[in-house]
Design a protein around this motif. Structure first.
Motif, mmCIF file in Angstrom:
data_model
loop_
_atom_site.group_PDB
_atom_site.id
_atom_site.type_symbol
_atom_site.label_atom_id
_atom_site.label_comp_id
_atom_site.label_asym_id
_atom_site.label_seq_id
_atom_site.Cartn_x
_atom_site.Cartn_y
_atom_site.Cartn_z
ATOM 1 N N TYR A 69 47.259 50.801 -34.458
ATOM 2 C CA TYR A 69 47.194 50.234 -33.105
ATOM 3 C C TYR A 69 46.672 48.803 -33.118
ATOM 4 N N ALA A 70 46.095 48.386 -34.226
ATOM 5 C CA ALA A 70 45.654 47.005 -34.410
ATOM 6 C C ALA A 70 45.723 46.697 -35.890
ATOM 7 N N ALA A 71 45.605 45.411 -36.234
ATOM 8 C CA ALA A 71 45.811 44.991 -37.624
ATOM 9 C C ALA A 71 44.656 45.413 -38.511
ATOM 10 N N THR A 72 44.909 45.417 -39.811
ATOM 11 C CA THR A 72 43.880 45.741 -40.784
ATOM 12 C C THR A 72 42.612 44.927 -40.539
ATOM 13 N N THR A 73 41.461 45.566 -40.800
ATOM 14 C CA THR A 73 40.187 44.854 -40.636
ATOM 15 C C THR A 73 39.644 44.369 -41.973
ATOM 16 N N ALA A 74 40.407 44.545 -43.031
ATOM 17 C CA ALA A 74 39.893 44.210 -44.359
ATOM 18 C C ALA A 74 39.755 42.707 -44.563
ATOM 19 N N LEU A 75 38.811 42.371 -45.402
ATOM 20 C CA LEU A 75 38.593 41.016 -45.910
ATOM 21 C C LEU A 75 38.557 39.952 -44.825
ATOM 22 N N GLN A 76 39.616 39.165 -44.642
ATOM 23 C CA GLN A 76 39.504 38.010 -43.759
ATOM 24 C C GLN A 76 39.261 38.409 -42.299
#
Length: 548
Positions: A69-76
């Motif tokens: 439902y939303a973009a990856t929260t990883a790294l940047q």
């Protein structure tokens, strides 16, 4: 009275699909019906705002798992508000649960009896965890079915949408002809690390996990019609930490209009973290990682397992400090920043942003069951109870003992000890401040059904109502015993939740009349083998408990 006669007499046939539906006949609670899974390349395909997805049918219920439902929260994107999903071409599979937010190990496995009851499904951890799961009886954009949006427990630091078998939405969707949705979001240090003092780019970091839930609800608004749901009839329901997230959402201006009813199960949160408390957690995390303002952006490169280590250490240090003793609930949680969350959720009053939202609020009779995993506690004596109360409340322990023995003269000492939790009194307090607005009905309940398993020691324990709400009492046999008694109560409880989601009123023919709560009537539905409404049944206990 046999099962069919009960269903007919109780009016349960009026639910959505009419007389016990073909879908329900196949699904039932047991999961022992002949397999009926349909999974093909051209089947259960739905268009979303980001692209097409493919699910499958499980005993007639269209099922979609792990939808981003939303973009990856990883790294940047760590510690930032959730970003929009990058659209895809072709058809994306939605056949299995997605990652859960990284979190500390589940300590419950160390207790054989807790492990037996809950049978957790721990899943796999990863920062690309912003996913929803959907169950629906029909993929028709004109169906306009009520939407029930489940938010998992585990405080603000652990848990997931699939951690309990009881969370599976198939049977609830079939029984009520509703769209059931569950959600994963950022937790602990990933969702609530307040870095606002370290740059404008981190202004919202202390409430990232709550902003994830806003993004998920926005996804529901934009997409649920294609799953047969009504975006203008969305009910939040959640338990423990999930219920606390719901009371917090009710005080977030960004959430206004994204949901229309709310059910809070076993929440004890009226207040959330101050800037001082959130800042103390952050400083301890950074100290553990040897990060300062000069190199703050290196947080994006820290392995997520190391971040969890830092979060555990920081939580422990702060809870032991003076600042940690100033909060009603320690640990990771949202921060009252004056913007995203302008004030405490339900203190001193209920939030104005959601004054027109009807609520159901409740708790379980023995939230802190004292003898799960410790059968010797059943032999606790009156003197032993007195001693424990004196240890916990040195200045008022004796007075509290006298109050408890007077109010509950026939309760075993171990049962009284199991009553000593914030959930029961706080349910009443939340109902009081909500009803005082006089803009929407609120219904108060207590779940009092006691399992017979483990010699009956768990009683009506924390989380024990969930299989009844999801119509999963047989699926969760290690919690309920999979008895006819449990099934009959589940029909009453699930119907109440479904009716509330449909109309804002939980009443149905299988229950005695359940009045809306008012401070003057204290009306509380007691869910048990015999359901009854009582007038403020724990008043004397609550009045004393709140002075502690």
């Amino acid at each position: 009275m046999n099962r069919r006669s009960f269903i007919k007499k109780s009016g349960l046939t009026s639910i959505g699909l009419g007389a016990v539906s073909p879908v329900l006949k196949k699904a039932r609670c047991s999961g022992h019906a002949h397999a009926s899974i349909v999974a093909r390349a051209d089947h259960a395909v739905v268009e979303t705002t980001a692209g097409k997805i493919r699910g499958y049918q499980d005993h007639g219920i269209f099922t979609f798992k792990g939808i981003p439902y939303a973009a990856t929260t990883a790294l940047q994107n760590r510690f930032s508000p959730p970003k929009s999903v990058t659209p895809w071409t072709g058809i994306r599979d939605a056949l299995a649960y997605g990652p859960i937010c990284p979190q500390r190990p589940n300590k419950g496995w160390a207790s054989e009896e807790y492990a037996f009851l809950f049978q957790w499904v721990d899943g796999y951890q990863g920062e690309d965890c912003l996913r929803v799961n959907v169950w629906s009886t029909r993929l028709d954009k004109h169906a306009k079915k009520p939407v029930m949006f489940w938010i998992h427990g585990g405080g603000f630091f652990s848990g997931s949408s699939q951690e309990h078998p009881s969370y599976d939405g198939r049977n609830l969707s079939a029984f009520g002809d509703v769209v059931v949705i569950s959600v994963n979001h950022r937790l602990n240090v990933f969702g609530f690390l307040d870095l606002s003092a370290y740059g404008d780019q981190y202004a919202a970091s202390g409430n990232g996990g709550m902003l994830d839930l806003i993004a998920a609800l926005q996804w529901v608004k934009n997409n649920v019609e294609n799953f047969g749901g009504d975006p203008n009839n969305v009910t939040l329901f959640g338990q423990s930490g999930g219920a606390s997230k719901i009371t917090t959402l009710m005080n977030m201006p960004l959430a206004k209009g994204l949901f229309h009813k709310a059910i809070s199960q076993s929440s004890s949160v009226a207040k959330i973290a101050s800037r001082e408390y959130a800042s103390a957690l952050t400083k301890n995390v950074l100290a553990y990682l040897d990060i300062s303002a000069r190199n703050i952006d290196t947080l994006h490169q820290v392995d997520y397992r190391r971040l969890i280590e830092a979060a555990i250490v920081a939580e422990k240090k702060v809870s032991e400090s003076a600042v940690g003793k100033k909060v009603p609930r320690s640990g990771w949680q949202p921060v009252m920043d004056g913007v995203i969350i302008p004030s405490h959720p339900f203190y001193p009053n209920a939030p104005e942003f959601s004054a027109d939202v009807p609520m159901m609020i409740g708790s379980n009779r023995h939230e802190w069951s004292a003898s799960i995993g410790d059968s010797a506690m059943e032999a606790l004596t009156d003197e032993g109870l007195r001693k424990k109360l004196m240890e916990r409340y040195p200045e008022k322990g004796e007075a509290f003992y006298q109050v408890c023995k007077h109010i509950y003269p026939h309760a075993k000492p171990v049962e009284i000890l199991s009553f000593l939790n914030p959930y029961n009194p706080m349910a009443h307090v939340l109902a009081e401040v909500k009803s005082a607005q006089q803009q929407a009905n609120v219904y108060l309940y207590m779940f009092a059904w006691e399992t017979k398993l483990l010699d009956g020691r768990p009683r009506a324990y924390h989380c024990s109502e969930i299989p009844f709400i999801f119509y999963n009492t047989d699926r969760c046999a290690t919690m309920t015993g999979a008895t006819e008694e449990a099934r009959l109560l589940s029909e009453k409880v699930a119907k109440a939740w479904i009716n509330f989601a449909r109309t804002g009123n939980p009443n149905h023919h299988g229950l005695p009349e359940w009045p809306a709560f008012k401070q003057s009537n204290g009306a509380t539905m007691i869910f048990n083998n015999v359901c009854e409404v009582k007038r403020d049944p724990d008043r004397a206990f609550r009045k004393f408990y709140l002075t502690l």
